[in-house]
Scaffold this motif. Structure first.
Motif, PDB file in Angstrom:
ATOM      1  N   LEU A  67      -9.469   0.790  -3.762  1.00  0.00           N
ATOM      2  CA  LEU A  67      -9.018   1.401  -2.496  1.00  0.00           C
ATOM      3  C   LEU A  67      -9.443   2.871  -2.420  1.00  0.00           C
ATOM      4  O   LEU A  67      -9.194   3.647  -3.334  1.00  0.00           O
ATOM      5  CB  LEU A  67      -7.489   1.300  -2.388  1.00  0.00           C
ATOM      6  CG  LEU A  67      -6.888   1.782  -1.064  1.00  0.00           C
ATOM      7  CD1 LEU A  67      -7.292   0.868   0.099  1.00  0.00           C
ATOM      8  CD2 LEU A  67      -5.370   1.869  -1.160  1.00  0.00           C
ATOM      9  N   TYR A  70       0.831  -1.214   0.000  1.00  0.00           N
ATOM     10  CA  TYR A  70       0.000   0.000   0.000  1.00  0.00           C
ATOM     11  C   TYR A  70       0.857   1.252   0.000  1.00  0.00           C
ATOM     12  O   TYR A  70       0.943   1.938   1.009  1.00  0.00           O
ATOM     13  CB  TYR A  70      -0.936  -0.015   1.207  1.00  0.00           C
ATOM     14  CG  TYR A  70      -2.072  -1.007   1.091  1.00  0.00           C
ATOM     15  CD1 TYR A  70      -3.290  -0.623   0.550  1.00  0.00           C
ATOM     16  CD2 TYR A  70      -1.901  -2.329   1.492  1.00  0.00           C
ATOM     17  CE1 TYR A  70      -4.331  -1.533   0.426  1.00  0.00           C
ATOM     18  CE2 TYR A  70      -2.944  -3.247   1.372  1.00  0.00           C
ATOM     19  CZ  TYR A  70      -4.152  -2.839   0.842  1.00  0.00           C
ATOM     20  OH  TYR A  70      -5.175  -3.743   0.714  1.00  0.00           O
ATOM     21  N   ASP A  86      -4.059   4.286  -4.571  1.00  0.00           N
ATOM     22  CA  ASP A  86      -5.514   4.392  -4.440  1.00  0.00           C
ATOM     23  C   ASP A  86      -6.134   4.786  -5.773  1.00  0.00           C
ATOM     24  O   ASP A  86      -7.312   5.094  -5.862  1.00  0.00           O
ATOM     25  CB  ASP A  86      -5.885   5.406  -3.347  1.00  0.00           C
ATOM     26  CG  ASP A  86      -5.207   6.754  -3.567  1.00  0.00           C
ATOM     27  OD1 ASP A  86      -4.173   6.797  -4.279  1.00  0.00           O
ATOM     28  OD2 ASP A  86      -5.692   7.763  -3.031  1.00  0.00           O
ATOM     29  N   SER A 146      -9.170   6.706  -1.049  1.00  0.00           N
ATOM     30  CA  SER A 146      -8.051   7.582  -0.659  1.00  0.00           C
ATOM     31  C   SER A 146      -7.979   7.747   0.855  1.00  0.00           C
ATOM     32  O   SER A 146      -6.905   8.000   1.410  1.00  0.00           O
ATOM     33  CB  SER A 146      -8.213   8.955  -1.314  1.00  0.00           C
ATOM     34  OG  SER A 146      -8.259   8.793  -2.714  1.00  0.00           O
TER      35      SER A 146
END
Lengths: 151, 151
Positions: A93, A78, A83, A95
């Motif tokens: 995903l 990640y 995102d 933000s």
């Protein structure tokens, strides 16, 4: 650099001293989606066992896979910027994931706890206990989806 | 019905008494690709540890994921007909996979053996032994790719 930040974001979950692979953002998205997808197959197998004929060995194997995924340090997948869809690799995903590190850490640690407990309970073969722990583990998945995954 | 056959093909690897999920061919392809993809991330982490700074905990976690994947009964994801792209889900599986069940079984069992040994050796923290066993595990992956995966 992006990866170092990603690891620090989840410092409570993944050790910051991990050896780092060089991954592109699209590879991070691909690998994390793969991890969740394969885990969902294994959660589905446990559900099929609870709803139908119960095979202890299959449930143990599936629960071990779920726990191993939870323990694999996915925080490293990640990096900020992941995102958004990158190089054709789509992500859902939100933000908010990068704006709420404490919430992410809380949800990740809870998922890890429930998944490891699921593997422990599966080993006992106690169907009622597995059913209860399967519910808690699924709940931990869902809590993160509701918070940080787009529909 | 297709799934039952797939399970029987790999009867030596996966118990035929497993509770069965209802999966479409494209879901089988998706889940098995996800499993291999996520496993490759974990193999890559072990390699990064062997080539760089060695973090025992990360190597153990990655090796456990590889073993759990090997033990997850992926034979159920190989129904006849899934050697072709289905509903937009691409596969590189060669048709020979369904014509050589003994070879499939041999390669699958060998991979399972090496992956479980990798998890065992990882737990010792013996870097030289992990390196050797990592090589054997990678070799078991490669043996199946060469036989049954299109380039």
């Amino acid at each position: 650099m992006q990866k170092i930040i990603a690891v620090l974001v989840l410092a409570g979950v993944a050790s910051a001293s991990f050896a780092q692979q060089t991954l592109k953002p699209e590879e991070m998205i691909k690998f994390r989606k793969a991890g969740y997808s394969f885990m969902s197959w294994n959660m589905g197998k446990i559900k099929a066992n609870l709803d139908g004929t119960f095979n202890k060995d299959q449930v143990i194997a599936a629960a071990n896979l779920v726990a191993a995924t939870a323990n694999s340090g996915m925080g490293a997948l990640y990096a900020p910027g992941t995102d958004k869809d990158v190089a054709g690799e789509k992500t859902r995903l939100k933000s908010e994931f990068f704006q709420q590190p404490d919430k992410v850490k809380e949800l990740a640690m809870n998922f890890s706890k429930e998944a490891n407990e699921l593997a422990k309970v599966a080993a006992t073969g106690d169907v009622a206990a597995i059913k209860a722990q399967f519910g808690k583990t699924g709940g931990a998945c869902k809590a993160c989806h509701e918070e940080f995954r787009k529909d």
